[in-house]
Enzyme design. Structure first.
Site, PDB file in Angstrom:
ATOM      1  N   HIS A   1       6.749 -26.471  -2.902  1.00  0.00           N
ATOM      2  CA  HIS A   1       5.980 -27.480  -3.633  1.00  0.00           C
ATOM      3  C   HIS A   1       4.803 -26.851  -4.378  1.00  0.00           C
ATOM      4  CE1 HIS A   1       8.085 -30.899  -1.685  1.00  0.00           C
ATOM      5  NE2 HIS A   1       8.356 -29.935  -0.827  1.00  0.00           N
TER       6      HIS A   1
ATOM      7  N   GLU B   1       0.827  -1.214   0.000  1.00  0.00           N
ATOM      8  CA  GLU B   1       0.000   0.000   0.000  1.00  0.00           C
ATOM      9  C   GLU B   1       0.859   1.261   0.000  1.00  0.00           C
ATOM     10  OE1 GLU B   1      -4.408  -0.775   1.883  1.00  0.00           O
ATOM     11  OE2 GLU B   1      -3.085   0.482   3.041  1.00  0.00           O
TER      12      GLU B   1
ATOM     13  N   LYS C   1     -13.818   1.425  -3.536  1.00  0.00           N
ATOM     14  CA  LYS C   1     -14.896   1.807  -2.604  1.00  0.00           C
ATOM     15  C   LYS C   1     -15.952   2.622  -3.331  1.00  0.00           C
ATOM     16  CE  LYS C   1     -12.045   1.968   1.552  1.00  0.00           C
ATOM     17  NZ  LYS C   1     -11.439   2.835   2.537  1.00  0.00           N
TER      18      LYS C   1
END
Ligand code: PA5
Length: 429
Positions: free
Chosen positions: A305, A284, A419
């Protein structure tokens, strides 16, 4: 204690390019210290280590002691910087099984209806002796209006009101900004206990404020040692920040050379959630203006793996940061079995720590051969003091590195876009 080794990564960059980055990072550090850089009003995460508030630590410890004694379940309700730091520290320092104290659950960190429904049913369900569970919730939201958190809190509050009536008030602890926001209105109306997130500390830098400290203390972790671990790192790097500058300069040079992903790889599963906190802190802070290195997290040897193939031979856009715990943190050893039917007796007498160390060294050799620049970050041990140091290490590293890219580490304009679109679709005014 924390130490770094950039030897392998340095092989991938020239001395000249490194020195140019080092100069830039050194300027960035001065900007941070002198509060002259972008977003300087958000540097409270440094101030709070300069002037530790022991009274606040005591107050949090007293509250946490009461909750630990009384609660069966403690819900941490927050998202992003309002829960990742607490989760990182709790997972790093708590036993995996048979934990003492309340069961710790997370909520408000996504919109998953099934999860919330099951959580609500779980807290409503009485204990095996027929008595109601004793549930406490800590809602954490700096803005007080983040939808994921606010919605979950609304649903949890309703259950607590039904279970305990007026007694629900004493079971709700709110951590939010000093003023403003919907949560503050609710606190004033209902009289919930409130802790303040300082205005000058952004969410992802807030783990050492009540945001992280309350849940961490309720989990039974010594927050004073954690906090003062960060204070000692602060004092250390104020005197000599060469490790931070070295790491930031190597990372910046690799970024200039086209590296776009930094895989934070831990060899102890306890540190995986810490990787999640780093991911948010760095992602961020640096992912703006078309710049930054995408922070990924891997837990080895598990992810050898799954991601191992890509790291070894996929697109060469990666660097790796290995998070290493030097001190043996478990005593378990391989026993010797008569007959050796599984052909594992060649490991008899070896500790899992030794075996894991060999896995790490082998991985280092392989990834180096696969042209992956690697930085080793070693923790002397895995305890509250070292984790406190590590928190400040990454906060400072992030500040210095992001300033060196000429961007503001402390805002997150891009987060608003989802948002806005979501609220429009939901029909909010
Ligand atoms: O780092 C940040 O600022 C964000 O990740 C916030 O912590 C996150 O969006 C939650 O915000 P709030 O605490 O306002 O609910």
């Amino acid at each position: 204690m924390i130490s770094i080794n950039t030897e392998i990564a340095r092989k991938f960059i020239s001395e000249e390019d490194f020195n140019e980055s080092l100069e830039k990072c050194t300027d960035s550090l001065v900007q941070l210290r002198e509060k002259t850089g972008l977003g300087a009003e958000w540097l409270g995460w440094r101030d709070l280590l300069q002037l530790p508030n022991d009274a606040l630590l005591e107050e949090i410890n007293a509250l946490a002691g009461k909750i630990r004694k009384d609660a069966d379940v403690f819900i941490i309700c927050g998202i992003g910087g309002s829960y990742l730091g607490a989760k990182a520290v709790i997972d790093a320092l708590s036993p995996h099984f048979g934990k003492k104290g309340p069961e710790i659950l997370f909520a408000g960190h996504h919109m998953g209806g099934k999860y919330l429904e099951e959580l609500l049913n779980y807290i409503k369900t009485p204990k095996s002796d027929g008595t109601p569970k004793s549930v406490y919730v800590n809602v954490i939201s700096k803005s007080g209006s983040t939808l994921e958190t606010a919605l979950s809190f609304r649903m949890i509050r309703e259950v607590l009101d039904n279970l305990y009536g007026e007694g629900a008030t004493n079971r709700i602890v709110c951590t939010t900004s000093k003023e403003g926001g919907v949560l503050n209105g609710l606190i004033d109306e209902k009289g919930y206990k409130k802790f303040i997130i300082p205005n000058n500390v952004g969410g992802r830098f807030s783990v050492l404020t009540p945001v992280g400290l309350i849940p961490i203390a309720v989990a039974g972790i010594d927050i004073k040692t954690l906090f003062y671990g960060a204070v000692s790192a602060f004092n250390k790097y104020e005197k000599d920040a060469s490790d931070i500058l070295e790491y930031a300069a190597v990372r910046r040079t690799l970024h200039e050379k086209g590296i776009t992903v930094d895989v934070f790889s831990c060899f102890e599963p306890e540190l995986q959630s810490f990787g999640g906190w780093i991911q948010q802190l760095m992602g961020e802070s640096e992912g703006k203006e078309g710049k930054g290195i995408f922070p990924a997290v891997a837990s080895f040897s598990t992810d050898l793996h799954s991601l191992g193939q890509f790291i070894q031979q996929g697109t060469r856009c990666l660097m790796e940061t290995f998070l290493i715990v030097e001190k043996q943190i478990s005593l378990i050893k391989v026993n010797s079995l008569e007959g050796d039917h599984d052909n594992l007796n060649y490991l008899s007498g070896k500790s899992f720590h030794d075996i894991n160390t060999k896995a790490r060294i082998g991985t280092t050799e392989a990834h180096k051969d696969g042209d992956v620049p690697i930085i080793n970050l070693s923790l002397s041990s895995l305890n509250a003091e070292v984790i406190g140091e590590l928190i400040y290490f990454f906060e400072l590293l992030t500040g210095v590195f992001v300033y060196s890219l000429d961007i503001n580490p402390f805002d997150q304009p891009g987060v608003e876009d989802y948002k806005k679109a979501m609220y429009r679709l939901l029909g909010k005014d």
